[in-house]
Design a protein around this motif. Structure first.
Motif, short mmCIF file in Angstrom:
data_model
loop_
_atom_site.label_atom_id
_atom_site.label_comp_id
_atom_site.label_asym_id
_atom_site.label_seq_id
_atom_site.Cartn_x
_atom_site.Cartn_y
_atom_site.Cartn_z
N LEU A 18 26.05 13.56 -63.27
CA LEU A 18 26.81 13.18 -64.45
C LEU A 18 26.50 14.11 -65.60
CD1 LEU A 18 25.05 10.33 -66.29
CD2 LEU A 18 24.33 10.87 -63.99
N THR A 19 27.36 14.06 -66.59
CA THR A 19 27.14 14.76 -67.84
C THR A 19 26.90 13.69 -68.90
OG1 THR A 19 28.60 16.56 -67.15
CG2 THR A 19 28.11 16.39 -69.51
N LEU A 20 25.74 13.76 -69.56
CA LEU A 20 25.41 12.77 -70.58
C LEU A 20 26.28 12.96 -71.82
CD1 LEU A 20 21.51 12.93 -70.25
CD2 LEU A 20 23.10 11.32 -69.15
N LEU A 64 15.30 -0.22 -60.92
CA LEU A 64 14.77 1.02 -61.46
C LEU A 64 15.89 2.05 -61.48
CD1 LEU A 64 12.53 3.13 -62.20
CD2 LEU A 64 12.25 3.46 -59.72
N THR A 65 16.09 2.66 -62.63
CA THR A 65 17.03 3.77 -62.73
C THR A 65 16.23 5.00 -63.13
OG1 THR A 65 18.81 2.29 -63.40
CG2 THR A 65 19.12 4.64 -63.86
N LEU A 66 16.28 6.00 -62.29
CA LEU A 66 15.64 7.29 -62.56
C LEU A 66 16.75 8.27 -62.92
CD1 LEU A 66 13.54 9.58 -62.50
CD2 LEU A 66 13.83 9.65 -60.02
N THR A 67 16.64 8.86 -64.10
CA THR A 67 17.57 9.88 -64.53
C THR A 67 16.78 11.16 -64.76
OG1 THR A 67 18.91 8.20 -65.64
CG2 THR A 67 19.32 10.52 -66.24
N ASP A 68 17.17 12.20 -64.06
CA ASP A 68 16.59 13.53 -64.25
C ASP A 68 17.60 14.31 -65.08
OD1 ASP A 68 15.56 16.12 -64.12
OD2 ASP A 68 15.36 16.13 -61.93
N VAL A 69 17.28 14.48 -66.37
CA VAL A 69 18.13 15.26 -67.27
C VAL A 69 17.76 16.72 -67.03
CG1 VAL A 69 18.89 15.65 -69.64
CG2 VAL A 69 18.13 13.36 -68.92
N LEU A 70 18.71 17.47 -66.53
CA LEU A 70 18.46 18.81 -66.03
C LEU A 70 18.49 19.88 -67.10
CD1 LEU A 70 20.87 18.42 -62.99
CD2 LEU A 70 18.36 18.17 -62.94
N GLN A 71 17.60 20.84 -66.98
CA GLN A 71 17.64 21.99 -67.87
C GLN A 71 18.86 22.84 -67.57
OE1 GLN A 71 14.31 24.67 -67.42
NE2 GLN A 71 14.66 25.59 -69.41
N ALA A 78 28.69 17.22 -51.20
CA ALA A 78 29.24 16.20 -52.09
C ALA A 78 29.73 16.80 -53.41
CB ALA A 78 28.19 15.12 -52.37
N GLY A 79 29.53 18.10 -53.59
CA GLY A 79 30.05 18.77 -54.78
C GLY A 79 29.08 18.91 -55.93
N PHE A 80 27.79 18.62 -55.70
CA PHE A 80 26.82 18.79 -56.78
C PHE A 80 26.65 20.28 -57.09
CE2 PHE A 80 26.12 14.50 -56.28
CZ PHE A 80 24.97 14.00 -56.89
N PRO A 81 26.50 20.63 -58.36
CA PRO A 81 26.20 22.02 -58.68
C PRO A 81 24.94 22.47 -57.96
CG PRO A 81 26.75 20.80 -60.67
CD PRO A 81 26.60 19.79 -59.56
N HIS A 82 24.93 23.73 -57.52
CA HIS A 82 23.78 24.25 -56.79
C HIS A 82 23.67 25.74 -57.04
CE1 HIS A 82 27.29 24.79 -54.21
NE2 HIS A 82 26.65 25.79 -53.64
N GLY A 83 22.67 26.34 -56.46
CA GLY A 83 22.47 27.77 -56.60
C GLY A 83 21.14 28.15 -57.22
N ALA A 84 20.40 27.17 -57.76
CA ALA A 84 19.08 27.47 -58.32
C ALA A 84 18.14 27.90 -57.20
CB ALA A 84 18.53 26.23 -59.02
N PRO A 85 17.20 28.77 -57.52
CA PRO A 85 16.23 29.20 -56.50
C PRO A 85 15.45 28.01 -55.93
CG PRO A 85 15.94 30.44 -58.55
CD PRO A 85 16.94 29.37 -58.82
N VAL A 86 15.15 28.14 -54.64
CA VAL A 86 14.35 27.12 -53.96
C VAL A 86 13.19 27.86 -53.29
CG1 VAL A 86 14.32 25.34 -52.18
CG2 VAL A 86 16.37 25.70 -53.56
N PRO A 87 11.96 27.56 -53.69
CA PRO A 87 10.82 28.29 -53.13
C PRO A 87 10.69 28.09 -51.62
CG PRO A 87 10.16 26.94 -55.01
CD PRO A 87 11.57 26.58 -54.68
N ASP A 88 10.48 29.20 -50.91
CA ASP A 88 10.12 29.19 -49.49
C ASP A 88 11.09 28.45 -48.58
OD1 ASP A 88 7.83 30.63 -50.12
OD2 ASP A 88 6.73 28.79 -50.53
N VAL A 89 12.36 28.32 -48.98
CA VAL A 89 13.32 27.61 -48.14
C VAL A 89 14.62 28.39 -48.13
CG1 VAL A 89 14.64 25.47 -47.85
CG2 VAL A 89 12.30 25.36 -48.71
N ASP A 90 15.21 28.57 -46.94
CA ASP A 90 16.55 29.13 -46.84
C ASP A 90 17.51 27.98 -47.05
OD1 ASP A 90 18.58 30.56 -44.18
OD2 ASP A 90 18.93 30.34 -46.32
N THR A 91 18.16 27.94 -48.18
CA THR A 91 18.95 26.77 -48.55
C THR A 91 20.45 26.96 -48.42
OG1 THR A 91 18.94 27.46 -50.84
CG2 THR A 91 17.20 25.95 -50.15
#
Length: 183
Positions: free
Chosen positions: A10-12, A107-114, A157-170
């Protein structure tokens, strides 16, 4: 093990991107609060070891995560046993607890992303962590599932992606690989 995404992107209201998860536990809010604030409980499900000064402005220290350097954050809000938020890396984590009928807690966990491109990566990580939290809350052992499978599910599912992932071929779609080097 199912890898169906349970988070939402989501976009806050202030324009920042976030991923959000909701779980309901068969425990009162005080017990769920303990699960998300006590370092001994966090050790069972959170990706880093945590030392926390549980007060607004308090320091929170993170260590032991093989994918992140040791770091510190700042506690942004505490309203026990209803709300906790703190800075972690460039993100803000928010834990909101709400009593529901039957002596249960939502419980609602929201990770507000940089950055929006971390959405699929972080959501996959939270799936694994929250599965471990679910098992801890229910005093049950269980498989946490594959981070890579969750990641692929979130990308699909269409989530934005592309950030580096350490030690994993993603690459969630290896069939799209255009590398033609055959040696």
């Amino acid at each position: 093990m199912p890898t169906d995404p349970t988070g939402t992107y989501l976009t806050l209201d202030d324009g920042r991107p976030a991923v959000r998860f909701t779980r309901t536990y068969g425990h009162p809010a005080d017990r769920v609060w303990q699960l998300v604030t006590d370092p001994g409980e966090l050790a069972h499900w959170f990706p880093s070891r945590v030392e926390i000064e549980l007060r607004p402005g308090g320091t929170i220290r993170f260590s032991g995560d093989p994918n992140m350097p040791e770091s510190t954050g700042r506690v942004l809000a505490v309203d026990a046993p209803r709300r906790l938020s703190y800075a972690w890396g460039g993100d803000e984590l928010r834990f909101d607890l709400e009593a529901v009928p039957g002596d249960r807690t939502r419980l609602t966990l929201t990770d507000v992303l940089q950055s929006a491109d971390t959405a699929a990566r972080n959501a996959a990580g939270w799936e694994v962590c929250l599965t471990a939290l679910d098992a801890r809350a229910d005093a049950a052992a269980g498989e946490t599932g594959s981070w890579e499978a969750y990641y692929r599910a979130y990308v699909e599912a269409g989530f934005p992606h592309g950030a580096p992932v350490p030690d994993v071929d993603t690459d969630p779609h290896p069939e799209n690989d255009t590398d033609t080097d055959t040696d």
